[in-house]
Design a protein around this motif. Structure first.
Motif, PDB file in Angstrom:
ATOM      1  N   GLN A   1     -11.886 -21.309 -27.279  1.00 37.54           N
ATOM      2  CA  GLN A   1     -11.526 -21.555 -25.937  1.00 37.54           C
ATOM      3  C   GLN A   1      -9.920 -22.227 -25.821  1.00 37.54           C
ATOM      4  O   GLN A   1      -9.032 -21.634 -25.071  1.00 37.54           O
ATOM      5  CB  GLN A   1     -12.601 -22.292 -25.013  1.00 37.54           C
ATOM      6  CG  GLN A   1     -13.660 -21.607 -24.786  1.00 37.54           C
ATOM      7  CD  GLN A   1     -14.933 -22.483 -24.298  1.00 37.54           C
ATOM      8  OE1 GLN A   1     -14.879 -23.646 -24.716  1.00 37.54           O
ATOM      9  NE2 GLN A   1     -15.682 -22.003 -23.576  1.00 37.54           N
TER      10      GLN A   1
ATOM     11  N   ASN B   1     -26.506 -16.704 -22.429  1.00 36.76           N
ATOM     12  CA  ASN B   1     -25.638 -16.621 -21.268  1.00 36.76           C
ATOM     13  C   ASN B   1     -24.133 -17.330 -21.352  1.00 36.76           C
ATOM     14  O   ASN B   1     -23.086 -16.464 -21.289  1.00 36.76           O
ATOM     15  CB  ASN B   1     -26.280 -17.097 -20.073  1.00 36.76           C
ATOM     16  CG  ASN B   1     -27.373 -16.161 -19.758  1.00 36.76           C
ATOM     17  OD1 ASN B   1     -27.590 -15.111 -19.977  1.00 36.76           O
ATOM     18  ND2 ASN B   1     -28.286 -16.883 -18.656  1.00 36.76           N
ATOM     19  N   TYR B   2     -24.217 -18.301 -21.950  1.00 38.23           N
ATOM     20  CA  TYR B   2     -22.852 -18.970 -22.166  1.00 38.23           C
ATOM     21  C   TYR B   2     -22.153 -18.224 -23.150  1.00 38.23           C
ATOM     22  O   TYR B   2     -20.964 -17.851 -23.258  1.00 38.23           O
ATOM     23  CB  TYR B   2     -22.945 -20.458 -22.939  1.00 38.23           C
ATOM     24  CG  TYR B   2     -22.006 -21.296 -23.157  1.00 38.23           C
ATOM     25  CD1 TYR B   2     -21.338 -21.930 -22.003  1.00 38.23           C
ATOM     26  CD2 TYR B   2     -21.520 -21.377 -24.404  1.00 38.23           C
ATOM     27  CE1 TYR B   2     -20.168 -22.325 -22.215  1.00 38.23           C
ATOM     28  CE2 TYR B   2     -20.436 -21.973 -24.652  1.00 38.23           C
ATOM     29  CZ  TYR B   2     -19.425 -22.787 -23.576  1.00 38.23           C
ATOM     30  OH  TYR B   2     -18.585 -23.437 -23.844  1.00 38.23           O
TER      31      TYR B   2
ATOM     32  N   GLU C   1     -15.969 -22.959 -18.324  1.00 43.44           N
ATOM     33  CA  GLU C   1     -16.766 -22.842 -19.389  1.00 43.44           C
ATOM     34  C   GLU C   1     -16.870 -23.788 -20.413  1.00 43.44           C
ATOM     35  O   GLU C   1     -17.878 -24.210 -21.078  1.00 43.44           O
ATOM     36  CB  GLU C   1     -16.493 -21.543 -19.975  1.00 43.44           C
ATOM     37  CG  GLU C   1     -16.883 -20.365 -19.403  1.00 43.44           C
ATOM     38  CD  GLU C   1     -18.158 -19.916 -19.256  1.00 43.44           C
ATOM     39  OE1 GLU C   1     -19.042 -20.129 -20.238  1.00 43.44           O
ATOM     40  OE2 GLU C   1     -18.643 -19.670 -18.198  1.00 43.44           O
TER      41      GLU C   1
ATOM     42  N   GLU D   1     -22.476 -14.887 -24.172  1.00 39.06           N
ATOM     43  CA  GLU D   1     -22.150 -13.718 -23.465  1.00 39.06           C
ATOM     44  C   GLU D   1     -20.931 -13.787 -22.324  1.00 39.06           C
ATOM     45  O   GLU D   1     -20.030 -13.133 -22.489  1.00 39.06           O
ATOM     46  CB  GLU D   1     -23.203 -13.092 -22.660  1.00 39.06           C
ATOM     47  CG  GLU D   1     -24.520 -12.532 -23.655  1.00 39.06           C
ATOM     48  CD  GLU D   1     -23.780 -11.539 -24.776  1.00 39.06           C
ATOM     49  OE1 GLU D   1     -23.012 -10.608 -24.448  1.00 39.06           O
ATOM     50  OE2 GLU D   1     -24.136 -11.718 -26.007  1.00 39.06           O
ATOM     51  N   ASN D   2     -20.987 -14.953 -21.739  1.00 40.67           N
ATOM     52  CA  ASN D   2     -19.814 -15.230 -20.814  1.00 40.67           C
ATOM     53  C   ASN D   2     -18.411 -15.352 -21.595  1.00 40.67           C
ATOM     54  O   ASN D   2     -17.572 -14.905 -21.072  1.00 40.67           O
ATOM     55  CB  ASN D   2     -20.093 -16.138 -19.825  1.00 40.67           C
ATOM     56  CG  ASN D   2     -21.174 -15.934 -18.628  1.00 40.67           C
ATOM     57  OD1 ASN D   2     -21.312 -14.948 -18.417  1.00 40.67           O
ATOM     58  ND2 ASN D   2     -21.767 -17.162 -18.257  1.00 40.67           N
ATOM     59  N   PHE D   3     -18.843 -16.132 -22.506  1.00 42.09           N
ATOM     60  CA  PHE D   3     -17.378 -16.435 -23.539  1.00 42.09           C
ATOM     61  C   PHE D   3     -16.935 -15.057 -24.146  1.00 42.09           C
ATOM     62  O   PHE D   3     -15.568 -14.998 -24.002  1.00 42.09           O
ATOM     63  CB  PHE D   3     -17.545 -17.514 -24.481  1.00 42.09           C
ATOM     64  CG  PHE D   3     -16.313 -17.561 -25.378  1.00 42.09           C
ATOM     65  CD1 PHE D   3     -15.327 -18.143 -24.733  1.00 42.09           C
ATOM     66  CD2 PHE D   3     -16.553 -16.992 -26.643  1.00 42.09           C
ATOM     67  CE1 PHE D   3     -14.264 -18.191 -25.821  1.00 42.09           C
ATOM     68  CE2 PHE D   3     -15.451 -17.304 -27.429  1.00 42.09           C
ATOM     69  CZ  PHE D   3     -14.300 -17.868 -26.961  1.00 42.09           C
ATOM     70  N   LYS D   4     -17.825 -14.425 -24.612  1.00 48.27           N
ATOM     71  CA  LYS D   4     -17.260 -12.949 -25.146  1.00 48.27           C
ATOM     72  C   LYS D   4     -16.601 -12.147 -24.168  1.00 48.27           C
ATOM     73  O   LYS D   4     -15.511 -11.450 -24.468  1.00 48.27           O
ATOM     74  CB  LYS D   4     -18.303 -12.353 -25.576  1.00 48.27           C
ATOM     75  CG  LYS D   4     -19.032 -12.995 -26.969  1.00 48.27           C
ATOM     76  CD  LYS D   4     -19.999 -12.061 -27.500  1.00 48.27           C
ATOM     77  CE  LYS D   4     -20.590 -12.840 -28.657  1.00 48.27           C
ATOM     78  NZ  LYS D   4     -21.947 -11.991 -29.349  1.00 48.27           N
ATOM     79  N   TYR D   5     -17.084 -12.198 -22.745  1.00 47.20           N
ATOM     80  CA  TYR D   5     -16.500 -11.325 -21.805  1.00 47.20           C
ATOM     81  C   TYR D   5     -15.012 -11.936 -21.477  1.00 47.20           C
ATOM     82  O   TYR D   5     -14.124 -11.007 -21.433  1.00 47.20           O
ATOM     83  CB  TYR D   5     -17.325 -11.273 -20.521  1.00 47.20           C
ATOM     84  CG  TYR D   5     -16.720 -10.856 -19.353  1.00 47.20           C
ATOM     85  CD1 TYR D   5     -16.818  -9.235 -19.280  1.00 47.20           C
ATOM     86  CD2 TYR D   5     -16.026 -11.338 -18.584  1.00 47.20           C
ATOM     87  CE1 TYR D   5     -16.145  -8.567 -18.557  1.00 47.20           C
ATOM     88  CE2 TYR D   5     -15.471 -10.705 -17.545  1.00 47.20           C
ATOM     89  CZ  TYR D   5     -15.275  -9.179 -17.302  1.00 47.20           C
ATOM     90  OH  TYR D   5     -14.780  -8.723 -16.277  1.00 47.20           O
ATOM     91  N   ILE D   6     -15.074 -13.285 -21.264  1.00 47.95           N
ATOM     92  CA  ILE D   6     -13.744 -13.658 -21.082  1.00 47.95           C
ATOM     93  C   ILE D   6     -12.457 -13.683 -22.196  1.00 47.95           C
ATOM     94  O   ILE D   6     -11.367 -13.316 -22.049  1.00 47.95           O
ATOM     95  CB  ILE D   6     -13.814 -15.306 -20.754  1.00 47.95           C
ATOM     96  CG1 ILE D   6     -14.407 -15.411 -19.436  1.00 47.95           C
ATOM     97  CG2 ILE D   6     -12.452 -16.030 -20.721  1.00 47.95           C
ATOM     98  CD1 ILE D   6     -14.759 -17.077 -18.901  1.00 47.95           C
TER      99      ILE D   6
ATOM    100  N   GLY E   1     -11.654 -19.977 -15.477  1.00 52.26           N
ATOM    101  CA  GLY E   1     -12.735 -19.726 -15.940  1.00 52.26           C
ATOM    102  C   GLY E   1     -13.216 -20.269 -17.525  1.00 52.26           C
ATOM    103  O   GLY E   1     -14.107 -20.892 -17.786  1.00 52.26           O
TER     104      GLY E   1
ATOM    105  N   GLU F   1     -29.984 -20.316 -21.772  1.00 48.02           N
ATOM    106  CA  GLU F   1     -28.688 -20.670 -21.285  1.00 48.02           C
ATOM    107  C   GLU F   1     -27.631 -20.526 -22.349  1.00 48.02           C
ATOM    108  O   GLU F   1     -26.371 -20.155 -22.041  1.00 48.02           O
ATOM    109  CB  GLU F   1     -28.783 -22.211 -21.132  1.00 48.02           C
ATOM    110  CG  GLU F   1     -29.545 -22.490 -19.820  1.00 48.02           C
ATOM    111  CD  GLU F   1     -29.008 -22.153 -18.362  1.00 48.02           C
ATOM    112  OE1 GLU F   1     -27.708 -22.381 -18.174  1.00 48.02           O
ATOM    113  OE2 GLU F   1     -29.656 -21.117 -17.847  1.00 48.02           O
TER     114      GLU F   1
END
Length: 149
Positions: A39, A118-119, A72, A121-126, A68, A115
């Protein structure tokens, strides 16, 4: 003569041992710590190409991505704290201190597992979106350099 078989105690079969859950939780912390490094890299990457972003309509996107990423990072810190607390409970369970709370601890483990998933997956998307944006900017910068020659 009829043989009397003693009643067996009700045994709840769990999919994984408590030691396994404890090790899995430590692995989650390690993954989240590594994501934090990534990040920070993404934030630096966006900052490095901010001039290229100013010239395009992608500046708003980059700003959203930075927000974002910062969000995160905060979520990651909270998640790490929750996992550390969970690890303490698992350690106590391993030491046979929290035997009556085993079901609740296992439920919490399932919740934390979701959790963490999801965390990640969200990071991979960003991360994917930031890379696509930076790639676009790098291509534009390359074209501008070629035109300037």
């Amino acid at each position: 003569m009829k043989r009397v078989i003693p009643k067996q105690q009700k045994v709840v079969a769990f999919k994984h041992s408590v030691d396994y859950l404890h090790n899995k939780s430590k692995q989650w912390i390690s993954e989240i710590e590594f994501i934090k490094v990534e990040q920070n890299f993404l934030k630096e990457l966006l900052a490095e190409h901010i001039i290229g972003l100013c010239d395009s309509n992608n500046f708003t996107k980059a700003k959203l991505f930075l927000n974002g990423i910062n969000h995160e990072i905060k979520l990651g810190d909270k998640l790490i704290n929750s996992i550390k607390e969970h690890n303490i409970n698992l350690a106590l369970l391993i030491e046979n201190v929290y035997l009556k709370k085993e079901d609740a601890i296992r439920e919490n483990h399932k919740f934390l597992k979701a959790e963490v998933k999801n965390y990640i997956e969200n990071f991979k998307y960003i991360k994917e979106q930031v890379f696509e944006l930076i790639l676009l900017i790098m291509k534009k910068e390359k074209q501008q350099k070629l035109l300037a020659k």
